[in-house]
Motif scaffolding. Structure first.
Motif, short mmCIF file in Angstrom:
data_model
loop_
_atom_site.label_atom_id
_atom_site.label_comp_id
_atom_site.label_asym_id
_atom_site.label_seq_id
_atom_site.Cartn_x
_atom_site.Cartn_y
_atom_site.Cartn_z
N LEU B 156 0.83 -1.21 0.00
CA LEU B 156 0.00 0.00 0.00
C LEU B 156 0.86 1.26 0.00
O LEU B 156 0.54 2.25 -0.65
CB LEU B 156 -0.93 -0.01 1.21
N LEU B 159 2.06 2.09 -3.43
CA LEU B 159 1.06 2.70 -4.30
C LEU B 159 1.03 4.21 -4.13
O LEU B 159 0.49 4.94 -4.96
CB LEU B 159 -0.33 2.13 -4.02
N LEU B 161 -0.67 6.21 -2.31
CA LEU B 161 -2.05 6.62 -2.54
C LEU B 161 -2.30 8.10 -2.30
O LEU B 161 -3.11 8.72 -2.97
CB LEU B 161 -2.98 5.81 -1.64
N PHE B 162 -1.60 8.66 -1.35
CA PHE B 162 -1.92 10.04 -1.00
C PHE B 162 -1.25 11.05 -1.92
O PHE B 162 -1.40 12.25 -1.76
CB PHE B 162 -1.53 10.33 0.46
N ARG B 164 -2.04 11.33 -4.91
CA ARG B 164 -3.13 11.83 -5.74
C ARG B 164 -4.10 12.61 -4.88
O ARG B 164 -4.47 12.17 -3.82
CB ARG B 164 -3.93 10.69 -6.36
N GLY D 502 -7.47 9.31 5.37
CA GLY D 502 -6.18 9.22 4.69
C GLY D 502 -5.97 10.41 3.79
O GLY D 502 -6.83 10.72 2.96
N PRO D 594 -8.36 7.83 -0.45
CA PRO D 594 -8.34 7.21 -1.77
C PRO D 594 -9.04 5.85 -1.73
O PRO D 594 -8.99 5.15 -0.71
CB PRO D 594 -6.85 7.04 -2.07
N ARG D 596 -8.49 2.92 -2.84
CA ARG D 596 -7.70 1.74 -2.47
C ARG D 596 -7.41 1.72 -0.97
O ARG D 596 -7.39 0.67 -0.34
CB ARG D 596 -6.41 1.77 -3.29
N MET D 597 -7.21 2.89 -0.38
CA MET D 597 -7.00 2.96 1.06
C MET D 597 -8.27 2.56 1.80
O MET D 597 -8.24 1.85 2.81
CB MET D 597 -6.60 4.39 1.47
#
Lengths: 437, 164, 284, 661
Positions: B156, B159, B161-162, B164, D502, D594, D596-597
């Motif tokens: 994770l 990725l 994620l944050f 974006r 998140g 997000p 996925r999170m």
């Protein structure tokens, strides 16, 4: 730098001639007050149009040849369409033919307004560009832009858009506008006609450099209409008078020793001048009465025939002519039943020409039995004018030698611009000689 | 294994160690026999914040169970300096490379806070797991669970994620 | 109160490579807005319109034309170095243009067929879009570009927002305009479904099929459309030739031409993949 | 043949119906025009029968019909005098009640940064729609439900609908792509019209369906139709029905289709599908739109324009920074087909398809939904619940920026207040649409409710958000609503609460923490977890510290990566609680971040015993209008803006986490 040399040699170089369409440069060498070398160099990239069209359907070809020049796409479309129609024996409906003239009139108004106001007038008035000119004379430039816009709008109504119109096909057009759509253009054209007259009066007051020389003027001539895409190919002195398709009997594209450029010359090797000055001189009788009167008022008819700088007045005359003719076409318009005449393909060959704003654009096409292109020759007007431009540069340069270098250079550029050279059109017109000495 | 000043205070009382084990996620509720085996391999130490407990690339001789405090797993990235990949919180383990050939630490472990650690001797534990299949059967699932959690978390993080 | 209201006028350059000049002419065709634009933008290089010259630096440079000669290759790298933002305008610069149709053919044969002295003609073996050689920050499509899109681009530049240039199919604009599909109702092959909008669905409005001058839209399913043309009765090479126009070198169209045929100078059914010069000096 | 599950009551002309001889048809057109109506009806243009202005009988397609098949339409000559002997062509009435482009508003920003917004109210002409078919009446009814049936309404549409008189014409010549019989919408007209015509060989049966229609029929002064004429009309309708048959098995289609979200057929269709948008443009019920701004060169005056948009374009489902929830053509085709035939029913109580066949005829490659539906799966009983709701149009109000607080290098918190004195803290809603003239609108979650306004925490990622983050104290900005459904904090009373935010998913949760702290005693244990990319990206650092020091809620903070100076936790946000000791069976969770999170978080929460109905998440989708009228944020049976953005996991079902939905 050369002042200490034993012989006085001056070199004028303009590496990128501005305010012309396309890319070219001038190299002029003057030794002891005599021009020893005058070369207009084209560094437009080769684009191989005559090969790109081989194996194509004629209708596709009309779209492709338009791309030779973004300024005068109609010249290429009409010359090619005329040749194909000659091969296939097609006669276009008279109303559709009038629409083609209307479309072409739009191109003239656009191209001439662009050239007169945005490209050439700054030379006569001492500015680097129309944008600079607008700082002092905004209304003048706005008038030019307004005229130009009417030309563009006319092309958009008949052809879809002003640059690379989409409406021309072999046998006619894809789509014919309604009478209402054309009538909507009329008020703007009436205003434009007055602006065109004012334009001619305005440029007639300019001071043109006194440069008169004998020259052979060449254009199409048609007994019933101002020359556009029909008639005979003639010279003003009567020495040339052949059918439109017979360009090759008089002229040839010549490999000129020392410049390695394909220039068009007469078979005798003589240069000649195409364009507005030639047409106004040769087809004075076919000018719209309004344009004929306007020309007479200027008293410049003789000057136009002899002094290349006065082409700006000839453009003014043609602006008046095409605004007036456009109004006449619209008034007489009745929507035709069909936009095009169907045709049967056959193998054959034909030459045809049409008058681009800057001179006769001549084509020769060959087709196979499916009507597909097997061979093409495209002779743009500027490649025909190039010899005359260089001759004029040789003749004119001595008169500016006393001027300060930058001013002299500017005058030489002004002369080149008088021909409205459309260098982008250099389908195969390419001077690769580079003087590296 | 750090030779930190005053870091060793090994107690003689196995019962106390069993109690410590039971207070951790990793060691709680193991069979009594297994707990006794582990306690026999354990030592306890404290270290102040900033202590390097393991160095990336060097032999990992002990598996550490964090009793209190926080340790960070770091790696040195050219042009970025030390980057913390993960922090290990009380109850969780570090130094499990001591069970996996070539038994070298895959990151540098630094105490972020004063830490209290129960450490299991690596070679001893490997020998015990090889010999005692009952012990292996109950301990390996715990190790696997710790690794799986870390793998999932790393995925994770990768990725990003944050961003974006 | 709102930031960035009094920034200096952006410096704009217009640079030409292998092209017809039509796209830069579109700048002059913004008749109503031209003088206002010139007040807000410092046009430092635009040889077609002004004798003032500048080799940079530029805040924005508009590049017209394909890269087709060694000299143009040098030019485009020099321009890239001097430009903060490089925007390609028109089909030649964004897709290679009509001259890129020669990329399937034998270059020497082509040159010899047109020029008496091919040895004097300097040109690269292929004509390629600018983005094959340098990084491109934005593009205006079309052959020529559309005046409204150009004005929108300039307005966005001046107001600091993203230009609103939809990447949907010509069909979307065609249907909003209420035009009848020429392909369905008249059986005329039309590239509208796979071509990016921007022209206002011009050709269907003139009773003819779109010829793709704005180039492939995002995720253009050109192969399916090519198969449909064949199903409608076109010979495969004819179907391919419909794609072999002003943006035919752009990948999804290029693949159809290679698969179906229709490239100039290449016998039908024998189309090889087009030649590529690769990225000779640094690449994108 | 006609085995449609729906028993149809057909408004057939009864005795007493009038008869209008063909020679007098112009009289009807003139009557309509006399009332000041623009008569719009069928006319031949550009190779098709389209709808345009009709002034005289000669404008109608006299004796002209059309052959239709997948991807093909050709006019044919019937060699007779009939005016309406054709099946529907490329135009639908949607064009006249829901224009393809529409100016919505004008906005202005002056040199001092003052902004103003003004809606544009259009002059709507009085219209008469001549030649409306049964399937088209059904389509207008569906549009009514979509555009007028929800909490927000399209008033421009309502006014156009109200201004259109409907002259229906019974279908006699169905086309080769028709399937109204299957969709239960035709061929017989079943209401919704003002006047109904049935075209016979020598004239028309005329009846009325409304008072207004009755008045017009009365003015025609017709003789009664004969029994033979009435029979001729009904025979014609029966013949039409027989010709169409029942090409699509619609019983159970909703469930069968939704069970096939993973069918390999979607990818096969995408091999052919051009994603050209013709099906959606031709569809009489597709209602998706986008808005864009046009401005002057200085960005001072801007016009907001709405235009038809289409779920087949990639940009339709794009979100910030290049993200896209439906990246493949197969995702978009599935979205369109499943929405039309299944999730539309969940949303609006009716299928979105009327069986007019336009999407089949006008598909350039001839993809046939009848065939695809039967291949992929089958359909429905029409729900008929109309949702009456008060008309409400979103309004843009001007707010002042009272304070700007930087949170991170690219994120700021703006404090906004409205001068109109409204107590915004009492309005429900999760987010606002922030509008900047000439730049555009973006949805931003409310990060704190204040009596006079709100706080918005915004990260600069695109031009619009960069504009918003660049606003300075004293600036003005336009805001719509509060919009959407927010967090159901009241549902957490007497429960433990787990809050997981998140990255930029944390700001929307801050009002939840505020609410809990305001009524702390009403909640059990409260856990607040925040994960960020790096320590520098952590939001509300001081507030987090203050909350932690209260002692009555647990605050956990972690980052994905850090340098050696960071002494806090490093790891994904789930590691903050995957070994926590709290008991999930008494907890309610609120999660935002997000997608996925969120997936990783909900599985960790589930492992701790929190059931799906007690996990609430906030979804991100492309939002254009914010009020459920533009179609962009469609997700399964929901519009994220209107039905969400907060959903319970149970509510989303298997829509959540599915690729390309």
């Amino acid at each position: 730098m050369t002042t200490e040399a034993p012989t006085f040699e001056r070199s004028f170089r303009v590496e990128g001639i501005t305010r012309v369409e396309g890319e070219g440069s001038l190299h002029l060498t003057v030794r002891d007050g005599e021009v020893t070398d005058a070369r207009l160099r084209i560094f437009e990239a080769p684009r191989y149009f005559e090969q790109l069209v081989v194996g194509r359907h004629p209708d596709q070809v009309l779209d492709i040849v338009a791309r030779i020049c973004g300024i005068c796409p109609e010249a290429y479309q009409m010359s090619a369409a005329g040749a194909f129609e000659a091969i296939f024996g097609v006669t276009v409906d008279p109303q559709v033919r009038a629409l083609r003239r209307l479309l072409y009139a739009g191109e003239y108004i656009e191209s001439h307004a662009l050239h007169v106001y945005l490209l050439h007038a700054p030379d006569f008035l001492g500015y680097a560009s129309a944008i600079d000119l607008a700082k002092d004379h905004r209304t003048v430039v706005e008038q030019g832009l307004a005229l130009k816009k009417v030309g563009n709008e006319l092309m958009a109504v008949v052809g879809g858009r002003s640059i690379h119109p989409v409406n021309v096909r072999v046998g006619g057009l894809y789509h014919v506008p309604s009478r209402d759509e054309l009538l909507a253009m009329r008020p703007a054209l009436v205003t434009a006609l007055e602006q065109a007259k004012a334009t001619l009066d305005f440029v007639a007051q300019f001071q043109a450099p006194p440069f008169e020389r004998p020259v052979r003027l060449v254009s199409l001539r048609h007994p019933d209409e101002y020359p556009l895409f029909a008639g005979r190919l003639v010279s003003h002195d009567g020495t040339i008078d052949v059918p439109i398709g017979d360009w090759r009997t008089v002229f040839r594209e010549e490999h000129h020793e020392g410049s390695n450029a394909l220039h068009a010359r007469t078979h005798a090797g003589e240069t000649y001048q195409l364009g507005p000055s030639a047409r106004v001189t040769i087809a004075a009788q076919q000018l719209h009465p309004v344009a004929g009167e306007a020309l007479a008022r200027t008293g410049l008819a003789d000057q136009i025939a002899r002094n290349p700088f006065w082409s700006i007045a000839a453009r003014g005359v043609e602006l008046v002519h095409y605004c007036a003719e456009a109004i006449d076409i619209i008034d007489a318009y009745r929507r035709p039943a069909a936009p095009f005449v169907p045709w049967t393909p056959k193998a054959g060959a034909a030459g045809w020409g049409s008058e681009a704003p800057r001179g006769t654009c001549w084509h020769h096409w060959e087709t196979d039995e499916r009507g597909y292109v097997t061979r093409a020759q495209i002779v743009p007007p500027t490649s025909q004018n190039q010899g005359q431009i260089e001759a004029d540069l040789r003749g004119f340069a001595p008169s500016v030698l006393e001027l300060e270098h930058a001013e002299a250079t500017r005058r030489l550029e002004q002369l080149i611009r008088s021909y409205d050279p459309c260098i982008s059109c250099a389908t195969h017109f390419l001077d690769v000689t580079i003087d590296r000495s | 294994m750090p030779e930190t000043e005053g870091s060793t205070a090994r107690t003689e009382h196995d019962a106390e160690f069993v109690a410590l084990l039971n207070a951790t996620w990793f060691g709680a509720n193991l069979p009594p026999e297994a707990q006794v085996r582990l306690v026999g391999l354990a030592r306890r130490y404290q270290a102040p914040a900033g202590t390097t407990l393991l160095t990336e690339g060097q032999l990992a001789n002990e598996i550490g169970i964090v009793l209190s405090g926080r340790v960070s797993l770091r790696t040195l990235v050219p042009e970025q300096g030390w980057v913390t990949i993960l922090t290990v919180e009380p109850g969780d383990i570090f130094g499990q490379s001591a069970l996996v050939p070539p038994y070298r630490s895959t990151s540098t472990v630094v105490a972020l806070q004063p830490v209290d650690v129960l450490a299991l001797d690596g070679p001893g534990l490997r020998a015990a797991l090889a010999a005692d299949h009952d012990l292996a059967a109950v301990l390996y699932p715990r190790v696997l669970q710790a690794l799986a959690r870390r793998l999932n978390a790393t995925r994770l993080q990768m990725l990003d994620l944050f961003a974006r | 109160m709102v930031r960035a209201t009094s920034t200096p006028r952006p410096r704009l350059g217009v640079v030409k490579l292998a092209s017809c000049d039509g796209c830069q002419l579109m700048l002059l065709n913004l008749e109503d807005a031209l003088l206002s634009v010139a007040e807000r933008i410092d046009i430092v290089e635009f040889p077609e319109a002004t004798s003032h010259r500048s080799s940079g630096p530029y805040d924005v440079v508009l590049v017209e034309g394909a890269v087709s000669t060694p000299e143009q290759l040098e030019t485009i790298h020099a321009v890239r170095r001097e430009a903060k933002v490089l925007v390609t305008i028109g089909a030649c610069a964004t897709a290679g243009g009509i001259q890129a149709m020669r990329n399937w053919a034998n270059h020497d044969a082509f040159r010899a067929a047109v020029y008496a002295h091919p040895e004097y003609v300097e040109s690269l073996a292929t004509a390629q879009p600018v983005s094959d050689y340098v990084k491109v920050d934005g593009e205006l499509r079309g052959c020529p570009i559309n005046g409204d899109q150009l004005l929108e681009f300039v307005t966005a530049l001046l107001t600091g927002r993203r230009a609103n240039l939809p990447d949907e199919a010509v069909c979307a604009a065609c249907k909003r305009a209420g035009r009848v599909c020429v392909m369905v109702s008249q059986g005329i092959p039309c590239l509208g479904p796979v071509t990016m909008t921007g022209c206002g669905a011009l050709c269907p409005g003139f009773d003819r099929g779109c010829y793709g001058c704005f180039g492939p839209r995002e995720q253009a399913n050109a192969a399916s459309l090519g198969r449909q043309f064949v199903a409608m009765g076109e010979a495969p090479a004819e179907a391919g030739r419909l794609f072999a126009g002003f943006t035919g070198y752009a990948p999804p169209f290029r693949d159809v031409i290679t698969e179906f045929g229709g490239a100039p100078g290449v016998p039908a059914g024998h189309a090889p993949s087009p030649a590529s010069t690769g990225t000779p000096s640094g690449g994108k | 043949m006609t085995s449609s599950a729906v028993t149809t009551v057909i408004a057939e002309p009864r005795s007493g119906t009038g008869f209008l001889p063909r020679a007098e048809f112009q009289h009807l057109i003139d009557l309509l025009a006399e009332d000041g109506r623009t008569v719009i009806g069928p006319t031949v243009s550009d190779g098709a029968i389209v709808y345009g202005e009709v002034r005289a009988v000669t404008d109608l397609p006299v004796g002209v019909g059309a052959e239709q098949s997948p991807g093909r339409y050709r006019l044919v000559d019937h060699h007779d005098a009939r005016y309406f002997a054709y099946a529907v062509g490329p135009t639908s009435w949607k064009r006249f009640v829901f224009p393809p482009t529409l100016e919505l508003a004008q906005s202005h920003r002056d040199e001092q940064g003052h902004v103003s917004f003004g809606p544009v109210r259009h002059e709507i002409p009085k219209m008469a729609f001549l030649g409306v078919r049964a399937c088209e009446l059904a389509a207008l009814g569906i549009e009514d439900r979509v555009l007028l049936g929800g909490p927000y309404t399209d008033e421009d549409f309502r006014r156009r609908r109200d201004n259109a008189l409907i002259v229906a014409v019974q279908c006699a010549e169905p086309g080769g792509t028709c399937f109204c019989t299957s969709m239960g919408t035709g061929p017989g007209v079943r209401g919704g019209h003002d006047v109904l015509l049935v075209e016979l060989a020598d004239g028309f049966l005329v009846s009325s369906g409304s008072e207004e229609g009755a008045a017009i029929v009365a003015r025609l002064g017709l003789a009664d139709a004969t029994a033979d004429q009435v029979v001729e009309g009904s025979d014609q309708l029966v013949a039409a029905r027989d010709r169409i048959g029942d090409p699509v098995v619609t019983a159970g289609l909703h469930d069968r289709l939704l069970a096939k979200l993973d069918s390999p057929r979607w990818a096969e269709i995408a091999e052919r599908c051009l994603a050209c948008t013709n099906c959606t443009a031709a569809c009489p019920t597709c209602f998706c739109t986008s808005v864009s701004q046009r401005s002057d060169l200085d960005g001072h005056t801007a016009v907001t324009e709405r235009r038809w948009d289409f779920c087949f374009t990639k940009g339709f489902s794009a979100v910030a920074l290049g993200g896209n929830f439906r990246p493949r053509v197969q995702d978009r085709y599935r979205q369109w087909l499943t929405h039309k035939f299944a999730t539309w029913i969940d949303q609006f109580g009716t299928s979105g398809c009327v069986g007019c066949g336009r999407c089949i005829t006008w598909c350039p490659v001839g993809i046939d939904v009848r065939e695809e539906l039967n291949l992929i799966a089958p359909p429905p009983v029409l729900g008929t619940e109309a949702q009456a709701a008060a008309a409400r149009a979103p309004r843009t109000s001007v707010f002042h920026v009272d304070a700007v607080r930087p949170e991170t290098h690219d994120t700021v918190t703006l404090t906004l207040s409205t001068p109109d004195g409204m107590d915004w803290s009492r309005l429900h809603g999760e987010f606002v649409m922030v509008s900047a003239p000439a730049i555009g609108s973006i949805p931003i979650s409310i990060s704190r409710r204040l009596p006079t306004g709100m706080e918005l925490t915004v990260r600069a990622v695109g031009p619009a958000s960069t504009f918003v983050t660049g606003l300075e104290r004293g600036a003005e900005v336009g805001l719509s609503a509060p919009l959407g459904h927010g967090w159901p904090v009241e549902a957490a009373h007497d429960h433990d609460v787990v809050i997981v935010g998140g990255g930029m998913g944390f700001p929307p949760l801050r009002p939840v923490v505020d609410e809990i702290l305001a009524h702390r005693a009403s909640f059990g244990d409260v856990h607040v977890y925040h994960g960020a990319r790096t320590p520098g990206d952590l939001l509300y650092k001081e507030e987090l510290a203050a909350w932690a020091s209260r002692g009555d809620l647990e605050v956990g903070v972690t980052v994905d990566r850090a340098d050696a100076t960071w002494l806090g936790r490093v790891g994904v946000v789930t590691q903050l609680f995957d070994h926590a000791r709290w008991d999930g069976t008494k907890a309610i969770a609120f999660v935002c971040g997000p997608e996925r999170m969120i997936q990783a978080t909900v599985s960790t929460l589930a492992a701790r015993g929190i059931t799906q109905d007690r996990i609430f998440i906030s979804m991100e989708r492309h939002m254009e209008c914010g009020v459920g009228l533009c179609g962009h944020c469609q997700m399964g049976p929901f519009f994220v803006c209107k039905d969400g953005p907060v959903f319970s996991l149970a509510q989303l079902g298997d829509v959540f986490g599915r690729e390309g939905i």
